[in-house]
Design an enzyme around this catalytic site. Structure first.
Site, PDB file in Angstrom:
ATOM      1  N   SER A 133      29.250 -15.963  53.127  1.00  9.32           N
ATOM      2  CA  SER A 133      28.086 -15.207  52.661  1.00  9.32           C
ATOM      3  C   SER A 133      27.115 -14.936  53.806  1.00  9.32           C
ATOM      4  O   SER A 133      27.021 -15.704  54.742  1.00  9.32           O
ATOM      5  CB  SER A 133      27.348 -15.970  51.568  1.00  9.32           C
ATOM      6  OG  SER A 133      26.185 -15.251  51.206  1.00  9.32           O
ATOM      7  N   LYS A 189      31.713 -19.519  46.038  1.00  5.10           N
ATOM      8  CA  LYS A 189      31.153 -18.259  46.548  1.00  5.10           C
ATOM      9  C   LYS A 189      30.884 -17.295  45.394  1.00  5.10           C
ATOM     10  O   LYS A 189      29.874 -16.586  45.383  1.00  5.10           O
ATOM     11  CB  LYS A 189      32.118 -17.635  47.568  1.00  5.10           C
ATOM     12  CG  LYS A 189      31.749 -16.221  48.018  1.00  5.10           C
ATOM     13  CD  LYS A 189      30.405 -16.174  48.728  1.00  5.10           C
ATOM     14  CE  LYS A 189      30.090 -14.914  49.493  1.00  5.10           C
ATOM     15  NZ  LYS A 189      30.291 -13.639  48.897  1.00  5.10           N
ATOM     16  N   HIS A 192      27.778 -18.411  43.760  1.00  6.88           N
ATOM     17  CA  HIS A 192      26.681 -18.032  44.665  1.00  6.88           C
ATOM     18  C   HIS A 192      26.269 -16.583  44.393  1.00  6.88           C
ATOM     19  O   HIS A 192      25.088 -16.271  44.239  1.00  6.88           O
ATOM     20  CB  HIS A 192      27.132 -18.202  46.119  1.00  6.88           C
ATOM     21  CG  HIS A 192      26.272 -17.493  47.124  1.00  6.88           C
ATOM     22  ND1 HIS A 192      26.314 -16.121  47.311  1.00  6.88           N
ATOM     23  CD2 HIS A 192      25.322 -17.943  47.974  1.00  6.88           C
ATOM     24  CE1 HIS A 192      25.432 -15.787  48.229  1.00  6.88           C
ATOM     25  NE2 HIS A 192      24.830 -16.862  48.650  1.00  6.88           N
ATOM     26  N   ASN A 193      27.251 -15.707  44.317  1.00  2.00           N
ATOM     27  CA  ASN A 193      26.933 -14.295  44.087  1.00  2.00           C
ATOM     28  C   ASN A 193      26.325 -14.081  42.707  1.00  2.00           C
ATOM     29  O   ASN A 193      25.429 -13.254  42.539  1.00  2.00           O
ATOM     30  CB  ASN A 193      28.185 -13.433  44.244  1.00  2.00           C
ATOM     31  CG  ASN A 193      28.559 -13.245  45.692  1.00  2.00           C
ATOM     32  OD1 ASN A 193      28.257 -14.087  46.527  1.00  2.00           O
ATOM     33  ND2 ASN A 193      29.221 -12.152  46.004  1.00  2.00           N
ATOM     34  N   GLU A 196      22.864 -14.994  42.905  1.00  2.89           N
ATOM     35  CA  GLU A 196      22.201 -13.903  43.653  1.00  2.89           C
ATOM     36  C   GLU A 196      21.820 -12.763  42.694  1.00  2.89           C
ATOM     37  O   GLU A 196      20.706 -12.228  42.766  1.00  2.89           O
ATOM     38  CB  GLU A 196      23.178 -13.430  44.721  1.00  2.89           C
ATOM     39  CG  GLU A 196      22.732 -12.305  45.609  1.00  2.89           C
ATOM     40  CD  GLU A 196      23.880 -11.915  46.561  1.00  2.89           C
ATOM     41  OE1 GLU A 196      24.433 -12.786  47.253  1.00  2.89           O
ATOM     42  OE2 GLU A 196      24.237 -10.719  46.583  1.00  2.89           O
TER      43      GLU A 196
HETATM   44  N1  LIG Z   1      30.399  -6.326  53.794  1.00  5.22           N
HETATM   45  C1  LIG Z   1      29.824  -7.469  53.438  1.00  5.22           C
HETATM   46  O1  LIG Z   1      28.582  -7.629  53.465  1.00  5.22           O
HETATM   47  C2  LIG Z   1      30.657  -8.622  53.003  1.00  5.22           C
HETATM   48  C3  LIG Z   1      30.053  -9.853  52.774  1.00  5.22           C
HETATM   49  C4  LIG Z   1      30.841 -10.924  52.450  1.00  5.22           C
HETATM   50  C5  LIG Z   1      32.196 -10.762  52.313  1.00  5.22           C
HETATM   51  N2  LIG Z   1      32.784  -9.536  52.522  1.00  5.22           N
HETATM   52  C6  LIG Z   1      34.217  -9.433  52.376  1.00  5.22           C
HETATM   53  O2  LIG Z   1      34.803  -9.411  53.678  1.00  5.22           O
HETATM   54  C7  LIG Z   1      36.013  -8.628  53.655  1.00  5.22           C
HETATM   55  C8  LIG Z   1      35.928  -7.563  54.733  1.00  5.22           C
HETATM   56  O3  LIG Z   1      34.831  -6.705  54.441  1.00  5.22           O
HETATM   57  P1  LIG Z   1      34.486  -5.436  55.347  1.00  5.22           P
HETATM   58  O4  LIG Z   1      33.320  -4.769  54.681  1.00  5.22           O
HETATM   59  O5  LIG Z   1      34.372  -5.850  56.753  1.00  5.22           O
HETATM   60  O6  LIG Z   1      35.805  -4.557  55.288  1.00  5.22           O
HETATM   61  P2  LIG Z   1      36.469  -3.710  54.078  1.00  5.22           P
HETATM   62  O7  LIG Z   1      35.909  -2.348  54.093  1.00  5.22           O
HETATM   63  O8  LIG Z   1      36.386  -4.489  52.813  1.00  5.22           O
HETATM   64  O9  LIG Z   1      38.010  -3.660  54.558  1.00  5.22           O
HETATM   65  C9  LIG Z   1      38.410  -2.898  55.671  1.00  5.22           C
HETATM   66  C10 LIG Z   1      39.435  -3.669  56.481  1.00  5.22           C
HETATM   67  O10 LIG Z   1      40.584  -3.964  55.680  1.00  5.22           O
HETATM   68  C11 LIG Z   1      41.749  -3.526  56.387  1.00  5.22           C
HETATM   69  N3  LIG Z   1      42.825  -3.202  55.465  1.00  5.22           N
HETATM   70  C12 LIG Z   1      42.741  -2.470  54.337  1.00  5.22           C
HETATM   71  N4  LIG Z   1      43.958  -2.396  53.744  1.00  5.22           N
HETATM   72  C13 LIG Z   1      44.812  -3.114  54.516  1.00  5.22           C
HETATM   73  C14 LIG Z   1      46.192  -3.428  54.431  1.00  5.22           C
HETATM   74  N5  LIG Z   1      46.930  -3.003  53.404  1.00  5.22           N
HETATM   75  N6  LIG Z   1      46.740  -4.182  55.407  1.00  5.22           N
HETATM   76  C15 LIG Z   1      46.000  -4.619  56.449  1.00  5.22           C
HETATM   77  N7  LIG Z   1      44.680  -4.372  56.577  1.00  5.22           N
HETATM   78  C16 LIG Z   1      44.097  -3.619  55.612  1.00  5.22           C
HETATM   79  C17 LIG Z   1      41.267  -2.341  57.157  1.00  5.22           C
HETATM   80  O11 LIG Z   1      42.179  -2.007  58.170  1.00  5.22           O
HETATM   81  P3  LIG Z   1      42.258  -0.474  58.725  1.00  5.22           P
HETATM   82  O12 LIG Z   1      41.176  -0.384  59.747  1.00  5.22           O
HETATM   83  O13 LIG Z   1      43.613  -0.381  59.309  1.00  5.22           O
HETATM   84  O14 LIG Z   1      42.046   0.430  57.562  1.00  5.22           O
HETATM   85  C18 LIG Z   1      39.938  -2.862  57.671  1.00  5.22           C
HETATM   86  O15 LIG Z   1      40.103  -3.733  58.768  1.00  5.22           O
HETATM   87  C19 LIG Z   1      36.131  -8.075  52.230  1.00  5.22           C
HETATM   88  O16 LIG Z   1      36.954  -8.914  51.471  1.00  5.22           O
HETATM   89  C20 LIG Z   1      34.712  -8.154  51.721  1.00  5.22           C
HETATM   90  O17 LIG Z   1      34.655  -8.249  50.309  1.00  5.22           O
HETATM   91  C21 LIG Z   1      32.034  -8.480  52.874  1.00  5.22           C
END
Ligand SMILES: NC(=O)c1ccc[n+]([C@@H]2O[C@H](COP(=O)([O-])OP(=O)(O)OC[C@H]3O[C@@H](n4cnc5c(N)ncnc54)[C@H](OP(=O)(O)O)[C@@H]3O)[C@@H](O)[C@H]2O)c1
Length: 486
Positions: A133, A189, A192-193, A196
């Site tokens: 988080s 987690k 937590h959300n 939130e």
């Molecule tokens: N954003 C936040 O504030 C936040 C906070 C806490 C947790 N999270 C969690 O952290 C994780 C990452 O979040 P994010 O916002 O950075 O990214 P995201 O938009 O959720 O995911 C994009 C990433 O996933 C990859 N991807 C998608 N499909 C794939 C596949 N079939 N095989 C391999 N890679 C694949 C993409 O690769 P390509 O570049 O090749 O498309 C890219 O690296 C998620 O689970 C999200 O829920 C996010």
């Protein structure tokens, strides 16, 4: 690639905003060399080019990625939750070996984590679902981390995660603990959300009541929140609320909050928290109302039609503005205590259901920094569970009893005022109803048992003697002993 190139101690798969920031955070800590991989190489190349100081070890294939990692190999997956996570796990299982560790740092639904852990364990590889988080800033500077998984994996993973986690200002402790086995981390987690959601809804209700009750501008209310942030309500969410309320929209010159469409989005973790609570039989009414309030806001077709419905006849005005604002502050704090109390109840119930040994004090402590619900009062929650790990109702800890004693009259006035004024305050009012329900000597649940027995012969228990009973409602209405069919 040969074994001699295996010099990274940690790897990150998925280099979108969260993954790249987490990789940079890892690389900035003494002793870490970070291998990085992304499905499309472009993101890897960009990251390497933009951050040469990080000394990343890039890989173009999963084989190269595995070869660049020291054993036991440890990789954190930060990809889109769902099918992408399964795809990456399957690919890593092909190139990893028994004893290696795969960490899913995405926002997985905990039953998926339980399923994945079970499947990966059969290969001898460790699988850890870790809730992370703090958004992108947290990933970069220090998130709150909630890892599940095996004890074996924690031996390798613990020091790495401790090196990148947020630090609690009170005692310098990193905001990470081994929450429990398999899906425990993602479960915590999720809750937590959920908390939130409740916290944000309560803050929004407080803002709405003050604005409509006193006519103060968003900027004036920002000052009130900033002031509140110096007291018992001190928290990240209160702090950013002041920032948002103070923001002026560049194109219209109006407060930004007045030009943002009033339809709240959600990515599903609030709904998961409520669905899980329903199946565990834990009343998380604050979280539920917050989740439903977002849903209600997001149905413009219904809201348009419903605007014809009548409200109260009289205009809402508050005569003692300062007194009302102080009442709202107290109501907010009391409702917040309920929301957290309910959230911790859900964690306890989840731990019992899934056989996790979760230390509730440790959870309160790792939420003190790095995460969205970080707040001063998590110290009070930690104290309460340190004092009594089996505390059945968090609100009954002396500190909270005192706070609720001081706040309850104001809380009742605010809920009554909101109802009379026709201002929706679902989280305030449901929290108060929960408070009055849980403290009640006797509840009308006895009548519900009577009704259930009437139409379905569901039986009931009596207060004056053991056993299970049924009244012959369609017969002579005498009472008989019965099988327990609850
Ligand atoms: N954003 C936040 O504030 C936040 C906070 C806490 C947790 N999270 C969690 O952290 C994780 C990452 O979040 P994010 O916002 O950075 O990214 P995201 O938009 O959720 O995911 C994009 C990433 O996933 C990859 N991807 C998608 N499909 C794939 C596949 N079939 N095989 C391999 N890679 C694949 C993409 O690769 P390509 O570049 O090749 O498309 C890219 O690296 C998620 O689970 C999200 O829920 C996010």
């Amino acid at each position: 690639m040969t074994e001699s190139l295996a010099h990274a101690n940690i790897g990150v798969v998925g280099l979108a905003v969260m993954g790249s920031n987490l990789a940079r955070n890892l690389a900035s800590r003494e002793g870490n060399t970070v291998a990085v991989f992304n499905r499309s190489y472009e993101k890897t190349a960009d990251l390497i080019a933009e951050h040469p100081e990080a000394g990343f070890v890039p890989a173009q294939t999963y084989e190269e990625f595995a070869a660049s990692l020291q054993k036991p190999r440890t990789a954190i997956i930060m990809v889109k939750a769902g099918a992408a996570t399964d795809a990456v796990i399957n690919a890593l299982v092909e190139v990893f070996e028994p004893g290696d560790i795969i960490v899913d740092g995405g926002n997985a639904y905990f039953p998926d984590t339980i399923r994945r852990e079970k499947a990966v364990r059969e290969t001898g590889i460790n699988f850890v679902g870790a809730g992370i988080s703090g958004g992108e800033e947290g990933a970069l500077h220090g998130p709150s981390i909630m890892p599940g998984g095996s004890d074996e994996s924690w031996i390798t993973l613990g020091p790495i995660l401790r090196s990148i986690a947020a630090i609690a200002p009170e005692d310098g402790e990193p905001c990470v603990t081994h929450v429990g086995h398999d899906g425990a981390g993602h479960f915590v987690k999720m809750v937590h959300n959920g908390i939130e959601y409740a916290d944000m809804q309560l803050i929004a209700e407080a803002y709405d009541l003050i604005r409509r009750g006193t006519g103060k501008s968003p900027a004036e209310i920002a000052d009130i929140f900033a002031e509140w942030n110096t007291g018992e309500l001190e928290s990240y969410l209160i702090e950013i609320t002041a920032e948002v309320l103070r923001q002026i929209d560049a194109s219209t010159g109006k407060p930004l909050v007045d030009v943002i469409l009033d339809q709240a989005g959600a990515k599903g973790t609030g709904a998961w928290t409520v669905q899980t609570a329903l199946s565990l039989g834990v009343p998380v009414s604050g979280i539920a109302e917050a989740t439903f309030a977002r849903s209600l806001s997001s149905h413009p077709e219904q809201r348009d039609v419903a605007q014809t419905l009548p409200g109260p006849d009289e205009e809402f005005t508050v005569t003692d503005g300062d007194g009302f604002i102080e009442d709202v502050r107290r109501a907010l704090y009391a409702s917040k205590i309920v929301a957290y109390s309910q959230g911790f109840d859900e964690i306890r119930a989840g731990a019992a259901e899934y056989n996790w040994n979760i230390d509730l004090a440790a959870i309160a402590k790792i939420w003190r920094a790095g995460c969205i619900i970080r707040a001063q009062f998590l110290n009070r929650i930690a104290d309460a569970y340190v004092e009594n790990a089996e505390l059945p109702v968090l609100m009954t800890a002396p500190y909270f009893v005192d706070a609720l004693t001081r706040g309850q009259s104001a809380w009742r006035r605010v809920v009554a005022t909101a109802a009379a004024a026709g201002i929706p305050a679902p989280a305030f009012s449901s929290s108060l109803a929960y408070y009055d329900g849980i403290r009640a000597d006797r509840l009308p649940a006895s009548l519900i048992q009577g009704q259930r027995d009437f139409f379905g012969a569901h039986t009931y228990k009596r207060i004056d003697r053991p056993g299970t009973f049924h009244t012959l409602w369609s017969g002579d209405r005498t009472e008989v002993e019965a099988e327990d069919t609850h």
